[in-house]
Design a protein around this motif. Structure first.
Motif, PDB file in Angstrom:
ATOM      1  N   ARG A 147      -3.507  -6.835  -2.245  1.00  0.00           N
ATOM      2  CA  ARG A 147      -2.997  -5.698  -1.473  1.00  0.00           C
ATOM      3  C   ARG A 147      -1.822  -6.131  -0.617  1.00  0.00           C
ATOM      4  O   ARG A 147      -1.740  -7.305  -0.220  1.00  0.00           O
ATOM      5  N   MET A 148      -0.959  -5.167  -0.291  1.00  0.00           N
ATOM      6  CA  MET A 148       0.197  -5.474   0.556  1.00  0.00           C
ATOM      7  C   MET A 148       0.382  -4.315   1.543  1.00  0.00           C
ATOM      8  O   MET A 148       0.443  -3.160   1.120  1.00  0.00           O
TER       9      MET A 148
ATOM     10  N   ILE B 107      -2.209  -2.972  -4.891  1.00  0.00           N
ATOM     11  CA  ILE B 107      -1.761  -1.750  -4.189  1.00  0.00           C
ATOM     12  C   ILE B 107      -0.900  -2.123  -2.991  1.00  0.00           C
ATOM     13  O   ILE B 107      -1.252  -3.037  -2.230  1.00  0.00           O
ATOM     14  N   LEU B 108       0.202  -1.385  -2.860  1.00  0.00           N
ATOM     15  CA  LEU B 108       1.085  -1.549  -1.706  1.00  0.00           C
ATOM     16  C   LEU B 108       0.998  -0.286  -0.852  1.00  0.00           C
ATOM     17  O   LEU B 108       1.010   0.822  -1.392  1.00  0.00           O
ATOM     18  N   VAL B 109       0.887  -0.469   0.457  1.00  0.00           N
ATOM     19  CA  VAL B 109       0.951   0.676   1.376  1.00  0.00           C
ATOM     20  C   VAL B 109       2.002   0.379   2.431  1.00  0.00           C
ATOM     21  O   VAL B 109       2.007  -0.712   3.021  1.00  0.00           O
ATOM     22  N   SER B 110       2.887   1.357   2.634  1.00  0.00           N
ATOM     23  CA  SER B 110       3.941   1.182   3.629  1.00  0.00           C
ATOM     24  C   SER B 110       3.830   2.284   4.683  1.00  0.00           C
ATOM     25  O   SER B 110       3.640   3.453   4.354  1.00  0.00           O
TER      26      SER B 110
ATOM     27  N   ALA C   8       1.511   2.817  -3.478  1.00  0.00           N
ATOM     28  CA  ALA C   8       1.938   2.681  -4.878  1.00  0.00           C
ATOM     29  C   ALA C   8       1.160   1.528  -5.489  1.00  0.00           C
ATOM     30  O   ALA C   8       0.634   0.667  -4.771  1.00  0.00           O
ATOM     31  N   ARG C   9       1.107   1.525  -6.810  1.00  0.00           N
ATOM     32  CA  ARG C   9       0.278   0.542  -7.509  1.00  0.00           C
ATOM     33  C   ARG C   9       1.147  -0.262  -8.470  1.00  0.00           C
ATOM     34  O   ARG C   9       1.951   0.317  -9.210  1.00  0.00           O
ATOM     35  N   LEU C  10       0.967  -1.566  -8.461  1.00  0.00           N
ATOM     36  CA  LEU C  10       1.770  -2.400  -9.353  1.00  0.00           C
ATOM     37  C   LEU C  10       1.211  -2.287 -10.771  1.00  0.00           C
ATOM     38  O   LEU C  10       0.055  -2.625 -11.017  1.00  0.00           O
TER      39      LEU C  10
END
Ligand SMILES: C[S@@+](CC[C@H](N)C(=O)[O-])C[C@H]1O[C@@H](n2cnc3c(N)ncnc32)[C@H](O)[C@@H]1O
Length: 263
Positions: free
Chosen positions: A169-170, A193-196, A252-254
């Motif tokens: 996760r990021m 998964i990335l969350v900004s 978003a998901r890698l």
């Protein structure tokens, strides 16, 4: 699990009007109020829920603070992510015990505390040494020094790249997260998964454009509105004031696994 108050821990005192005060207990210490001090020695060794009085009779109830209460009261330099967004970020990012999480920037450590409390192992990049130290102090004060074994803080510029790989996760709370998307493609594992968190919609737009041109998919942006209510006898209505805006959450998901020729 019930355990008595100890010297060194931060507790919460609240008065008859519900005002809350975060107090670090020390032997011989005093919490000063307009109606005289509350003696820490009256609290040490006692259980949560205790009612104490200041020397001139004001009543305070003592409990251990929740994560949300600590975040709103702890020493901070940078703006923290509010509890109303911390919870949704944990769910959007699907953080699980043992997850390897990359986080930047760290600010005062509010997001870090939520991640560590959820059982994640966090690698955090923070530009400013003073903020990095504060984040570590806040984490240790709330979760205990052993939490630092799962909190690996580096003072460095995240835009210069991410040294490690294989993150699950990021979580990014940076002004220009789009500058990190290329590095994120290499640092996250496929399916990661990335969350900004971003305060303005122009920033969201730039991030989403960059995500559209990347190996990330399933991008979504939401905002979380929380409205509290006034409930007193027959007077039951929304509060007059609310925190109307904090930030937008983009996840978003890698993807980017090799094409299956049979598909
Ligand atoms: C709003 S604060 C983060 C607050 C944090 N999420 C919290 O909940 O307490 C943003 C942080 O990002 C840091 N920062 C800004 N640009 C950075 C960069 N390029 N690399 C690493 N950290 C950066 C700032 O120093 C600041 O501490």
């Amino acid at each position: 699990v019930s355990r008595p108050f100890e010297a060194g821990e931060r507790i919460l005192l609240f008065d008859a009007k519900g005002r809350r005060y975060l107090v670090q207990l020390a032997e011989g210490g005093e919490f000063h109020t307009h109606s005289g001090p509350v003696r820490h020695d009256d609290l040490l060794g006692r259980e949560e829920g205790l009612l104490v009085r200041s020397t001139r009779g004001a009543r305070y109830t003592a409990v251990r603070p929740t994560l949300a209460e600590v975040v709103l009261k702890m020493p901070r330099g940078a703006q923290v992510i509010y509890p109303k967004d911390l919870g949704p970020i944990l769910i959007l990012a699907d953080v699980f015990p043992g997850a390897r999480v990359f986080e930047s920037g760290l600010g005062s450590g509010a997001m870090s505390m939520a991640l560590l409390r959820a059982g994640a192992d966090v690698v955090g990049y923070e530009l400013r040494p003073d903020f990095a130290a504060r984040a570590r102090n806040n984490v240790a004060a709330f979760l205990g020094a052993t939490a630092l074994e799962h909190y690996h803080v580096d003072v460095r510029d995240a835009y210069d790249g991410i040294a490690e790989t294989g993150f699950d996760r990021m979580i990014l709370d940076l002004p220009e997260p789009w500058r990190l998307i290329k590095a994120a493609e290499g640092a996250l594992r496929p399916g990661g998964i990335l969350v900004s968190y971003l305060p303005t919609i122009g920033q969201v737009s730039t991030l989403r454009d960059t995500l559209d041109r990347s190996a990330f998919g399933l991008a979504e942006t939401i905002e979380v509105l929380q409205r509290s209510w006034h409930v007193e006898g027959q007077s039951v209505r929304p509060d007059h004031r609310m925190v109307a805006h904090t930030g937008f959450l983009t996840s978003a998901r890698l993807l980017g696994a090799a094409d299956d020729p049979k598909a």
